[in-house]
Write an enzyme that holds these catalytic residues in place. Structure first.
Site, PDB file in Angstrom:
ATOM      1  N   PHE A 141       0.939  -1.195   0.130  1.00  0.00           N
ATOM      2  CA  PHE A 141      -0.003   0.006   0.076  1.00  0.00           C
ATOM      3  C   PHE A 141       0.923   1.408   0.072  1.00  0.00           C
ATOM      4  O   PHE A 141       1.666   1.596   0.874  1.00  0.00           O
ATOM      5  CB  PHE A 141      -0.796  -0.098   1.171  1.00  0.00           C
ATOM      6  N   ASP A 226       9.690   2.903   1.750  1.00  0.00           N
ATOM      7  CA  ASP A 226       8.475   3.550   2.188  1.00  0.00           C
ATOM      8  C   ASP A 226       8.093   3.556   3.448  1.00  0.00           C
ATOM      9  O   ASP A 226       7.590   2.665   4.029  1.00  0.00           O
ATOM     10  CB  ASP A 226       7.147   3.341   1.193  1.00  0.00           C
ATOM     11  N   LYS A 255       2.722  11.293   6.617  1.00  0.00           N
ATOM     12  CA  LYS A 255       2.130  11.199   7.897  1.00  0.00           C
ATOM     13  C   LYS A 255       2.542  11.986   9.006  1.00  0.00           C
ATOM     14  O   LYS A 255       2.321  12.947   9.339  1.00  0.00           O
ATOM     15  CB  LYS A 255       1.936   9.848   8.120  1.00  0.00           C
TER      16      LYS A 255
END
Length: 401
Positions: A141, A226, A255
């Site tokens: 994801f 990531d 984030k």
């Protein structure tokens, strides 16, 4: 519109159904606690998918944002501003990289890494035009842009959004051999989550990231990590790659870099990689804006103390020890690292969403994924007492089925 029911009804009627929220309407939040519009308090065990590592309303982050709001919020990158140099230098020092390319969202940062890797492949490695490929993992994801969903294996994320962007090879997560077999002369990068969050907090086998690093180095291929969810203290280290002493060629961050205040993302790499980008070839009106940089600077200062990494490691040991006690009592397996866990519920008992609703009724906010898995990621500032209380409530919620 004053009650939760009224607000939920209007939200469902007037907004696109691209999410399936739990039935709670949050009004305010502090630290690890949130309060709904009726005044009921809940422990936040999702932390905005790790965006709120430092807690809701962190004083240092909020003060930095408020001070910057008084002075300057946007210039665009047509001009320099006085927060930009500190942000790039600070994040460069944190990652050990020479250069930073700031963006806004995590998906933008992933897209940026893809573009940089391809350009590096053509200009530095010498791959023939339009032949570059990037190796990615099953169950990944990385966001939901059209290019990113092109290499997703999640039918919900991918189906009916074609035609799909070419140039990606999908291999099994956790298998270094699969990566080795997939690499060819046109491979420019391997894109990997050190821990797969959306897939259910999947931790790869020990040594996997070391093998990925070795394979990339031996084949002149960029390793792209990531760390959007796994980075910035969540796993008990600054980056999840740190658990194996691995340094990727490109860090992808987001984030928690925005402290739960504004979207802030970036990629970090050395000049021999990021130097391929020239004016006009990539950018964002809001990327690296003064407010984002001021918030990012506060986040970097928090991480530089090491306090949050140590706290996540210590509390993570407690959380995982308590969660493992639930195995065989409605829990099948527990995975994770630091203050991050994926808890697989016995499917014969209940679905992940049903358990999440039962937790909600007990004053804990968590979210399901892939049917029977509950993801737990409380803010790092949570107290030991609140942490263990929430796990007790999870045990009670599961027992109720």
């Amino acid at each position: 519109m004053t009650t939760s029911a009224e607000l939920i009804e209007v939200s469902e009627r007037r907004s696109a159904h691209n999410y399936h929220p739990l039935p709670v309407v949050i009004h305010e939040a502090h630290g690890a606690w949130v309060t709904d519009v009726e005044g009921k308090r809940y422990l936040d065990f999702l932390s905005g998918y790790s965006s709120l590592n430092f807690g809701h309303g962190n004083e240092k982050i909020i003060n930095a944002a408020q001070e910057q709001l008084k002075n300057l919020t946007l210039t665009s990158r047509a001009f320099y501003h006085d927060q930009f140099a500190q942000f790039c230098a600070g994040l460069g020092d944190l990652t050990g990289k020479d250069m930073i390319l700031p963006m806004n969202t995590g998906a933008e940062a992933v897209e940026t890494a893809i573009k940089v890797a391809r350009k590096w492949g053509y200009e530095i490695k010498g791959v023939a035009a339009d032949q570059a490929n990037i190796i990615v993992m099953e169950d990944n994801f990385h966001g939901r842009t059209t290019t990113i969903v092109s290499f997703s294996t999640d039918p919900d994320a991918r189906a009916d959004f074609g035609p799909y962007t070419p140039g990606f090879k999908i291999v099994r997560y956790g298998s270094a051999e699969a990566i080795q077999e997939a690499i060819d002369d046109n491979t420019v990068a391997v894109l990997v989550e050190p821990i797969q969050g959306e897939a259910g907090v999947l931790v790869p086998p020990d040594g996997y990231l070391l093998d990925v690093r070795r394979i990339c180095s031996e084949n002149n291929v960029l390793m792209i990590a990531d760390e959007i969810q796994s980075g910035l203290g969540r796993t008990g280290k600054t980056f999840a790659c740190d658990h194996e002493g691995v340094v990727p060629d490109i860090y992808v961050l987001g984030k928690a870099l925005g402290g739960g205040v504004v979207p802030v993302s970036a990629i970090a790499a050395n000049q021999d990689v990021l130097g391929v980008i020239k004016p006009g070839q990539h950018g964002s009106t809001f990327g690296g804006n003064p407010l984002a940089c001021a918030v990012g600077n506060a986040v970097i200062e928090l991480l530089n103390t090491g306090e949050y990494q140590e706290r996540a490691a210590k509390l993570g040991e407690l959380m995982h020890a308590r969660l493992r006690e639930l195995i065989g009592k409605g829990v099948v397996t527990v995975r994770g690292r630091g203050l991050w866990a994926g808890v697989d519920i016995d499917p014969s008992l209940a679905s992940g969403r049903e358990v999440s609703k039962a937790l909600l009724a007990r004053g804990v906010l968590a979210k399901d994924t892939h049917g029977t898995t509950i993801r737990l990621a409380p803010p790092i500032v949570i107290s030991e007492e609140d942490l263990l209380s929430a796990i007790d409530k999870l045990a009670d919620a599961i027992a109720s089925f």
